[in-house]
Design a protein around this motif. Structure first.
Motif: not given
Length: 109
Positions: A30, A34-35, A54, A102, A107
């Motif tokens: 995070q 990247w996420s 998410t 999400s 990302a």
């Protein structure tokens, strides 16, 4: 698994009291964006199945300065309502209920 009380916030959704918490420090993925960011919600009086949401945003405290919208109580309330319609039973025992919102997250590489 119950939420840690420290740092959790109270929210009332349709007359039911919940507690929710956003991780203060991002995970490594995070932090690098990247996420996506995620938060957890549980019933305040009878914690059972935890809701893990998410989002489609980077964590607000990411390390690379990627712009991110904050997680607001209105977004938490909307996620709770959606999870309840999807079958989340907050007072029942069991493993976490995951709500993935999400779609649209890209990302940073």
């Amino acid at each position: 698994m119950a939420l840690v009380r420290k740092g959790s916030r109270r929210i009332v959704v349709d007359g039911t009291v919940y507690r929710w918490r956003l991780r203060g420090r991002p995970t490594c993925f995070q932090g690098l964006a990247w996420s996506p960011c995620s938060f957890a919600v549980e019933h305040a009086d009878t914690p059972g199945m935890t809701l893990v949401v998410t989002t489609d945003q980077a964590h607000p405290s990411n390390w690379i300065g990627r712009e991110a919208d904050p997680v607001r109580p209105s977004g938490v309330a909307a996620a709770v309502r959606l999870a309840l319609r999807a079958g989340w039973t907050p007072t029942a025992p069991g493993s976490a209920f995951h709500l993935d919102q999400s779609a649209g997250f890209t990302a940073s590489f």
